[in-house]
Design a protein around this motif. Structure first.
Motif, short mmCIF file in Angstrom:
data_model
loop_
_atom_site.label_atom_id
_atom_site.label_comp_id
_atom_site.label_asym_id
_atom_site.label_seq_id
_atom_site.Cartn_x
_atom_site.Cartn_y
_atom_site.Cartn_z
N PRO A 1 4.41 13.51 -8.65
CA PRO A 1 4.08 14.30 -9.85
C PRO A 1 4.81 13.88 -11.11
O PRO A 1 4.42 14.27 -12.22
CB PRO A 1 4.49 15.72 -9.44
N LYS A 2 5.86 13.06 -10.98
CA LYS A 2 6.64 12.67 -12.16
C LYS A 2 6.34 11.23 -12.59
O LYS A 2 5.96 10.99 -13.73
CB LYS A 2 8.14 12.83 -11.87
N ALA A 3 6.54 10.30 -11.67
CA ALA A 3 6.39 8.89 -12.05
C ALA A 3 4.94 8.44 -12.04
O ALA A 3 4.55 7.54 -12.79
CB ALA A 3 7.22 8.01 -11.12
N GLY A 4 4.11 9.02 -11.18
CA GLY A 4 2.74 8.56 -11.01
C GLY A 4 1.71 9.52 -11.56
O GLY A 4 2.05 10.52 -12.23
N THR B 1 11.48 3.52 -3.44
CA THR B 1 11.72 4.65 -2.53
C THR B 1 10.70 5.75 -2.79
O THR B 1 9.71 5.57 -3.51
CB THR B 1 13.14 5.19 -2.73
N ARG B 2 10.96 6.93 -2.22
CA ARG B 2 10.06 8.08 -2.40
C ARG B 2 10.02 8.56 -3.84
O ARG B 2 9.03 9.16 -4.27
CB ARG B 2 10.52 9.25 -1.51
N THR B 3 11.07 8.29 -4.59
CA THR B 3 11.16 8.80 -5.96
C THR B 3 11.40 7.72 -7.01
O THR B 3 11.27 7.99 -8.20
CB THR B 3 12.29 9.85 -6.06
N ASP B 4 11.76 6.52 -6.60
CA ASP B 4 12.09 5.44 -7.54
C ASP B 4 11.02 4.36 -7.44
O ASP B 4 10.92 3.66 -6.42
CB ASP B 4 13.47 4.87 -7.20
N HIS C 1 0.81 -1.22 0.00
CA HIS C 1 0.00 0.00 0.00
C HIS C 1 0.84 1.26 0.00
O HIS C 1 0.56 2.21 -0.76
CB HIS C 1 -0.94 0.00 1.21
N GLU C 2 1.88 1.32 0.85
CA GLU C 2 2.64 2.56 0.96
C GLU C 2 3.39 2.88 -0.32
O GLU C 2 3.48 4.04 -0.72
CB GLU C 2 3.61 2.47 2.15
N GLY C 3 3.93 1.85 -0.97
CA GLY C 3 4.58 2.09 -2.26
C GLY C 3 3.60 2.63 -3.28
O GLY C 3 3.92 3.57 -4.04
N GLN C 4 2.40 2.08 -3.30
CA GLN C 4 1.38 2.55 -4.23
C GLN C 4 0.92 3.96 -3.87
O GLN C 4 0.66 4.78 -4.76
CB GLN C 4 0.20 1.59 -4.24
N PHE C 5 0.79 4.27 -2.57
CA PHE C 5 0.37 5.60 -2.14
C PHE C 5 1.38 6.66 -2.57
O PHE C 5 1.02 7.73 -3.09
CB PHE C 5 0.18 5.62 -0.62
N TYR C 6 2.67 6.39 -2.36
CA TYR C 6 3.70 7.35 -2.77
C TYR C 6 3.68 7.53 -4.29
O TYR C 6 3.89 8.64 -4.78
CB TYR C 6 5.08 6.86 -2.32
#
Length: 517
Positions: A311-314, A449-452, A301-306
């Motif tokens: 704004p870039k990857a998701g 991670t937060r960005t990857d 869940h947390e990976g999907q939430f991030y």
């Protein structure tokens, strides 16, 4: 002659005119009947839930129904759903943690739920001032209120202190839950015909509260900030303090030293009764299945939430829309409860859980489609697809969860029903904790991670494969319907006859009947 012909013509037309009027009257009457039938159907549909609540109140107790609404609706439903969204933003935006670390912390939220057997023992064998349920509702309210206010007004808290406060919020909900579950378990044993109805009431209240919590969470996070919004969580536990003073319960009249001696003896008997009950295959097998079915479905869940909010990857969903997604999912949960209550509640446990697990695995593939953005290749916008995916997963989740709860309530021996039901829920909480930590380990190993997020799809694929693997364990579930007795009667008699006095437990009886002493 001409006049005669006109008279004949008029005379010949009279029967036709009369027939037309009668036809019109018949059509009007038919239309009126159809309209009355439609209005009757609509009114009966609207009144049916109220009549159902009235039936439960008359056969059980109005304060019991109120307790279920406050605990499951306002505290579990609203508070837990609001807490889920706001705490995610709190860890992400205020504490700025990685998703794998947040996944670990969310697993710690389940510690109070894992301790449910302890709360159950307290409510079953340690009365306070002669009451076994009321004081623990008050305790739950105080713990939850103080914890929520502390994290909201504490400024920039250290991670450990903030985590402690959030665990305290979860503890308040858990203590209240085990207290009301003791009442539900006892009623499910004494009035087996209402076991599914009581769980449906819990499901309806929980889903309705979750709808309110999710739909308002994004708004409050956006306008107040995640930390201040957590202060709103002080309101639901405050109602538990009020519930502790109004719920109907008979007070025991024993002296304090007699109560302590009885409590020690009953604690010993409760432990023996739990061990004795767990030795039966029809108890430990479904308990093992419930744990493994939850543990093997690792949470990402947390990976999907991030990824949702990146704004870039998701797709870069806003705070309000994230809350709205979950709110629509809560509405879908109500649909899932209705489907179970209307069509599935009388099916055998094994067949129903097998069917539900297949649906659970298939619905998980929608997450994979979304993360890989195949929905855009099919021409389905992100906003539409994520709502559809959330609705399907919530409906399937309720269809899968409801029979497990009903099964759990049927496995409890009378006399230690609060303790044993808490033990079964503890097993479920251990499964959820294992799921959260297992998902956190997978996210960490795959370097999400937060960005990857390049390996997020792989973690979801692993999760879905594990969901299908659970089908090999369905044989552990008894092939019985909810009306059958699963626990041997001699266990119920032994646990109920010696030390578990009926008058020392909360009495859920109709108001027009006197409690039996």
């Amino acid at each position: 002659m001409q006049h005669l012909n006109l008279m004949e013509q008029d005379h010949s037309q009279k029967p036709l005119t009369k027939t037309d009027q009668e036809q019109e009257e018949d059509n009007y009457e038919d239309g009126s009947e159809k309209c009355s039938r439609r209005s009757g159907f609509l009114s009966s549909t609207i009144l049916e839930p109220f009549q159902w609540l009235q039936m439960l109140s008359s056969r059980l107790n109005p304060t019991f129904v109120l307790g279920v609404m406050l605990v499951y609706g306002l505290n579990q439903g609203f508070s837990w759903s609001f807490f889920k969204v706001v705490s995610d933003y709190y860890w992400k935006d205020v504490q700025k943690l990685q998703p794998s670390a947040v996944q670990l912390f969310i697993g710690l939220y389940y510690i109070p739920w894992v301790m449910k057997p302890i709360w159950g023992l307290l409510t079953d064998v340690f009365p306070v001032k002669g009451y076994r349920r009321r004081p623990y509702f008050v305790l739950a309210g105080i713990v939850g209120t103080v914890s929520a206010l502390s994290v909201a007004a504490g400024g920039q808290l250290p991670v450990v202190l903030a985590l402690t406060c959030l665990i305290g919020v979860a503890a308040g909900v858990a203590i209240a839950d085990v207290t009301i579950d003791a009442c539900i378990a006892r009623n499910s044993i004494e009035i087996r015909s209402l076991a599914a109805d009581m769980q449906s009431l819990c499901g309806f209240c929980s889903s309705a509260g979750a709808l309110l919590g999710y739909s308002t969470s994004g708004f409050f996070v956006h306008h107040l900030g995640a930390q201040i919004a957590l202060g709103i969580l002080a309101v639901p536990p405050a109602t538990l303090i009020v519930l502790g003073f109004v719920i109907y319960e008979l007070r025991t009249t024993d002296e304090l030293h007699i109560q302590k001696n009885k409590s020690t003896e009953k604690l010993r008997e409760a432990a023996k009764g739990m061990l004795r009950t767990l030795q039966f295959p029809q108890v430990w097998k479904p308990s093992l299945y419930m744990y493994l079915s939850l543990a093997l479905s690792i949470s990402t869940h947390e990976g999907q939430f991030y990824w949702y909010t990146d704004p870039k990857a998701g797709p870069a969903f806003s705070k309000e829309f994230v809350g709205m997604i979950y709110a629509i999912g809560a509405m879908a949960s109500i649909v899932g409860v209705v489907i179970y209550h209307k069509t599935l509640r009388n099916y055998p446990f094994r067949a129903l859980l097998c069917f539900a697990q297949i649906l659970y695995g298939v619905s998980g593939m929608l997450d994979l489609v979304f993360i890989l953005r195949w929905n855009l290749a099919l021409g389905v916008p992100d906003y539409v697809f994520v709502v559809m995916e959330e609705c399907v997963s919530r409906i399937v989740g309720k269809i899968r969860w409801m029979p497990m709860i009903v099964l759990s309530s049927q496995l409890c021996p009378l006399g230690i029903e609060g303790t044993f039901f808490a033990l079964l829920m503890c097993i479920d909480s251990l499964g959820s904790l294992t799921s959260k930590w297992g998902g956190g380990v997978v996210l960490h190993l795959l370097n999400v991670t937060r960005t990857d997020f390049k390996n997020l799809w792989l973690s979801v694929l692993i999760r879905n494969i594990l969901r299908f693997s659970t089908l090999g364990l369905v044989f552990l579930v008894p092939n019985a319907d909810p009306s059958e007795v699963l626990v041997p009667p001699d266990v119920l008699t032994k646990n109920n006859g010696k030390n578990m006095d009926e008058e020392e437990s909360i009495q859920m009886v109709p108001l027009n009947e006197k409690p039996q002493h």
